[in-house]
Design a protein around this motif. Structure first.
Motif, PDB file in Angstrom:
ATOM      1  N   TYR A 161       0.955  -1.064  -0.068  1.00 28.94           N
ATOM      2  CA  TYR A 161       0.064  -0.047  -0.013  1.00 28.94           C
ATOM      3  C   TYR A 161       0.952   1.104  -0.007  1.00 28.94           C
ATOM      4  CZ  TYR A 161      -3.869  -3.324   0.894  1.00 28.94           C
ATOM      5  OH  TYR A 161      -4.615  -4.337   0.760  1.00 28.94           O
ATOM      6  N   MET A 162       1.127   1.806  -1.036  1.00 28.21           N
ATOM      7  CA  MET A 162       2.072   2.828  -1.311  1.00 28.21           C
ATOM      8  C   MET A 162       0.996   4.214  -1.886  1.00 28.21           C
ATOM      9  SD  MET A 162       5.125   0.890  -3.266  1.00 28.21           S
ATOM     10  CE  MET A 162       3.866  -0.003  -4.477  1.00 28.21           C
ATOM     11  N   SER A 163       1.368   5.265  -1.342  1.00 32.06           N
ATOM     12  CA  SER A 163       0.441   6.692  -1.783  1.00 32.06           C
ATOM     13  C   SER A 163       1.212   7.304  -2.551  1.00 32.06           C
ATOM     14  CB  SER A 163      -0.009   7.328  -0.339  1.00 32.06           C
ATOM     15  OG  SER A 163       0.918   7.651   0.371  1.00 32.06           O
ATOM     16  N   CYS A 164       2.478   7.501  -2.807  1.00 34.37           N
ATOM     17  CA  CYS A 164       3.044   8.390  -3.380  1.00 34.37           C
ATOM     18  C   CYS A 164       4.412   7.828  -4.061  1.00 34.37           C
ATOM     19  CB  CYS A 164       3.589   9.375  -2.381  1.00 34.37           C
ATOM     20  SG  CYS A 164       4.886   8.858  -1.304  1.00 34.37           S
ATOM     21  N   GLN A 165       5.097   8.725  -5.109  1.00 36.60           N
ATOM     22  CA  GLN A 165       6.228   8.243  -5.730  1.00 36.60           C
ATOM     23  C   GLN A 165       7.407   7.689  -4.993  1.00 36.60           C
ATOM     24  OE1 GLN A 165       6.182   7.340  -8.844  1.00 36.60           O
ATOM     25  NE2 GLN A 165       8.297   6.679  -8.698  1.00 36.60           N
ATOM     26  N   LYS A 166       7.690   8.601  -3.721  1.00 33.65           N
ATOM     27  CA  LYS A 166       8.681   8.400  -2.795  1.00 33.65           C
ATOM     28  C   LYS A 166       8.546   7.116  -2.067  1.00 33.65           C
ATOM     29  CE  LYS A 166      10.885  10.516   1.135  1.00 33.65           C
ATOM     30  NZ  LYS A 166      10.730  11.561   2.196  1.00 33.65           N
ATOM     31  N   CYS A 167       7.197   6.454  -1.648  1.00 34.91           N
ATOM     32  CA  CYS A 167       7.002   5.372  -1.150  1.00 34.91           C
ATOM     33  C   CYS A 167       7.264   4.164  -2.271  1.00 34.91           C
ATOM     34  CB  CYS A 167       5.412   5.222  -0.705  1.00 34.91           C
ATOM     35  SG  CYS A 167       4.958   6.316   0.290  1.00 34.91           S
ATOM     36  N   ARG A 168       6.889   4.475  -3.471  1.00 31.95           N
ATOM     37  CA  ARG A 168       7.169   3.415  -4.361  1.00 31.95           C
ATOM     38  C   ARG A 168       8.936   3.233  -4.801  1.00 31.95           C
ATOM     39  NH1 ARG A 168       3.102   6.490  -6.951  1.00 31.95           N
ATOM     40  NH2 ARG A 168       1.188   5.247  -6.765  1.00 31.95           N
ATOM     41  N   ASN A 169       9.733   4.415  -4.641  1.00 28.93           N
ATOM     42  CA  ASN A 169      11.305   4.287  -4.843  1.00 28.93           C
ATOM     43  C   ASN A 169      11.569   3.698  -3.685  1.00 28.93           C
ATOM     44  OD1 ASN A 169      11.146   5.708  -7.368  1.00 28.93           O
ATOM     45  ND2 ASN A 169      11.419   7.581  -6.286  1.00 28.93           N
ATOM     46  N   LYS A 170      11.108   3.965  -2.443  1.00 29.41           N
ATOM     47  CA  LYS A 170      11.560   3.056  -1.286  1.00 29.41           C
ATOM     48  C   LYS A 170      11.317   1.652  -1.102  1.00 29.41           C
ATOM     49  CE  LYS A 170      11.770   3.890   3.580  1.00 29.41           C
ATOM     50  NZ  LYS A 170      11.124   4.545   4.776  1.00 29.41           N
ATOM     51  N   ALA A 171      10.257   1.167  -1.666  1.00 25.35           N
ATOM     52  CA  ALA A 171       9.909  -0.210  -1.953  1.00 25.35           C
ATOM     53  C   ALA A 171      10.754  -0.931  -2.809  1.00 25.35           C
ATOM     54  CB  ALA A 171       8.417  -0.179  -2.086  1.00 25.35           C
ATOM     55  N   LEU A 172      11.021  -0.211  -3.810  1.00 24.83           N
ATOM     56  CA  LEU A 172      11.885  -0.953  -4.930  1.00 24.83           C
ATOM     57  C   LEU A 172      13.300  -1.011  -4.282  1.00 24.83           C
ATOM     58  CD1 LEU A 172      10.904   0.986  -8.159  1.00 24.83           C
ATOM     59  CD2 LEU A 172      10.644  -1.593  -7.543  1.00 24.83           C
ATOM     60  N   LYS A 173      13.579  -0.051  -3.744  1.00 21.93           N
ATOM     61  CA  LYS A 173      14.980  -0.085  -3.065  1.00 21.93           C
ATOM     62  C   LYS A 173      15.351  -1.130  -1.991  1.00 21.93           C
ATOM     63  CE  LYS A 173      17.137   3.807  -2.607  1.00 21.93           C
ATOM     64  NZ  LYS A 173      17.717   5.127  -2.085  1.00 21.93           N
ATOM     65  N   VAL A 174      14.302  -1.265  -1.197  1.00 21.62           N
ATOM     66  CA  VAL A 174      14.223  -2.365  -0.135  1.00 21.62           C
ATOM     67  C   VAL A 174      14.106  -3.845  -0.881  1.00 21.62           C
ATOM     68  CG1 VAL A 174      12.857  -3.289   1.585  1.00 21.62           C
ATOM     69  CG2 VAL A 174      13.199  -0.906   1.507  1.00 21.62           C
TER      70      VAL A 174
END
Length: 74
Positions: A10-23
């Motif tokens: 559950y990601m609400s913004c592009q910053k969250c998406r980038n963080k999820a990809l990095k993790v």
């Protein structure tokens, strides 16, 4: 054996998406990470020897609510 893991994060913004990809890309054995779906909520991980439970726990701690949708051979 390569496996394809699809998780709903559950990601609400592009910053969250980038963080999820990095993790997700930092996990051992991962060869591909991507985001798909109409609402950009599904994280797809393809790799050899990736533990889906550990990856889900790590995403829950760093990004937010995460559910495993499917684990299949790639």
């Amino acid at each position: 054996m390569k496996q394809k893991i699809v998780m709903k994060v559950y990601m609400s913004c592009q910053k969250c998406r980038n963080k999820a990809l990095k993790v997700a890309s930092s996990a051992n054995g991962v060869s591909f990470v991507g985001i798909e779906g109409e609402d950009k909520q599904k994280v797809v991980v393809i790799g050899d020897g990736v533990d889906p439970v550990k990856l889900t726990i790590c995403l829950r701690k760093k990004v937010g609510q995460t559910d495993i949708l499917s684990v299949a051979a790639a």
